[in-house]
Write a protein that holds these residues in place. Structure first.
Motif, PDB file in Angstrom:
ATOM      1  N   TRP A 161      -4.291  14.334   6.038  1.00 43.56           N
ATOM      2  CA  TRP A 161      -3.004  14.834   5.566  1.00 43.56           C
ATOM      3  C   TRP A 161      -1.886  14.485   6.546  1.00 43.56           C
ATOM      4  O   TRP A 161      -2.015  14.652   7.759  1.00 43.56           O
ATOM      5  N   HIS A 162      -0.785  14.003   6.004  1.00 47.66           N
ATOM      6  CA  HIS A 162       0.422  13.753   6.792  1.00 47.66           C
ATOM      7  C   HIS A 162       1.629  14.200   5.980  1.00 47.66           C
ATOM      8  O   HIS A 162       1.677  13.983   4.759  1.00 47.66           O
ATOM      9  N   LEU A 171       4.487  15.513  13.366  1.00 50.41           N
ATOM     10  CA  LEU A 171       3.434  16.490  13.115  1.00 50.41           C
ATOM     11  C   LEU A 171       2.656  16.705  14.408  1.00 50.41           C
ATOM     12  O   LEU A 171       2.193  15.753  15.022  1.00 50.41           O
ATOM     13  N   GLN A 176      -7.344  18.060  13.223  1.00 47.50           N
ATOM     14  CA  GLN A 176      -7.310  17.536  11.859  1.00 47.50           C
ATOM     15  C   GLN A 176      -8.758  17.271  11.469  1.00 47.50           C
ATOM     16  O   GLN A 176      -9.410  16.361  11.976  1.00 47.50           O
TER      17      GLN A 176
END
Length: 211
Positions: A161-162, A171, A176
């Motif tokens: 996810w970004h 971010l 992660q």
């Protein structure tokens, strides 16, 4: 396997990844409710002021925990593909949004106050990211309010996810994870945070009233 004892523990660990902001002119902005607990720990560790940005998830009508969008102030994000995949009709989605807008107004009044963000960088903190809808909307709302730089800081998120680049400049996420089902799986204690605790945390730092 739990990575954090509780939200305060996650905030202390997250603060270590944000050390460069210590004593800066940045504002820590927690996403209620749980994100304010994490954000309060970050703010204490880094000697920064704390405030909140109120966002409401739009859950699928038949599966409320699954976010198909989010709202904050005049910002609205809906994943139409997710809505179709859930088989949610237009009337059902309108009902969801009406309910969440009422709660958005209630929480905005309850959690009002704190330092302004215009002309300052913001560290937007939540207890984790699942779909990313609420975090994205929160960041867009703060950019619309004049934040000069938007840093999304969360303890844990899915591996791939970004955030969209129009919403977030950077971010910061220490964990992660590939095996990701829900944010709560990474906490030994993921008890729901009551409104009263959020109010106390936002009122507890005298710098909030001085900015």
């Amino acid at each position: 396997m739990a990575l954090f004892r509780d939200r305060a523990d996650a905030g202390r660990l997250l603060a270590a990844a944000l050390e460069r902001w210590r004593g800066s002119d940045a504002v820590v902005v927690g996403i209620p409710r749980g994100g304010v607990v994490v954000g309060a720990a970050v703010a204490r560790e880094l000697s920064l002021p704390l405030t909140a940005v109120v966002v409401r998830k739009l859950g699928a009508p038949a599966h409320e925990e699954f976010a198909v969008g989010a709202i904050a102030d005049d910002i609205r994000l809906v994943d139409e593909r997710a809505v179709r995949a859930e088989g949610a009709g237009a009337a059902a989605m309108r009902a969801v949004e009406e309910r969440e807008r009422a709660e958005l107004r209630r929480r905005s009044e309850l959690f009002a106050g704190g330092p302004g963000v215009a002309g300052r960088p913001v560290l937007v903190v939540d207890d984790g990211v699942a779909t990313g809808a609420t975090a994205t909307v929160a960041c867009r709302a703060l950019r619309a309010r004049g934040a000069t730089e938007v840093i999304l800081a969360v303890p844990v998120a899915p591996a791939r996810w970004h955030p969209p680049p129009d919403a977030v400049d950077e971010l910061v996420c220490p964990h992660q994870e590939a095996a990701f089902w829900a944010v709560g799986q990474f906490y030994a204690d993921f008890t729901q945070t009551p409104d009263a605790e959020v109010v106390d945390l936002l009122a507890g730092d005298p710098r909030d009233r001085a900015v």
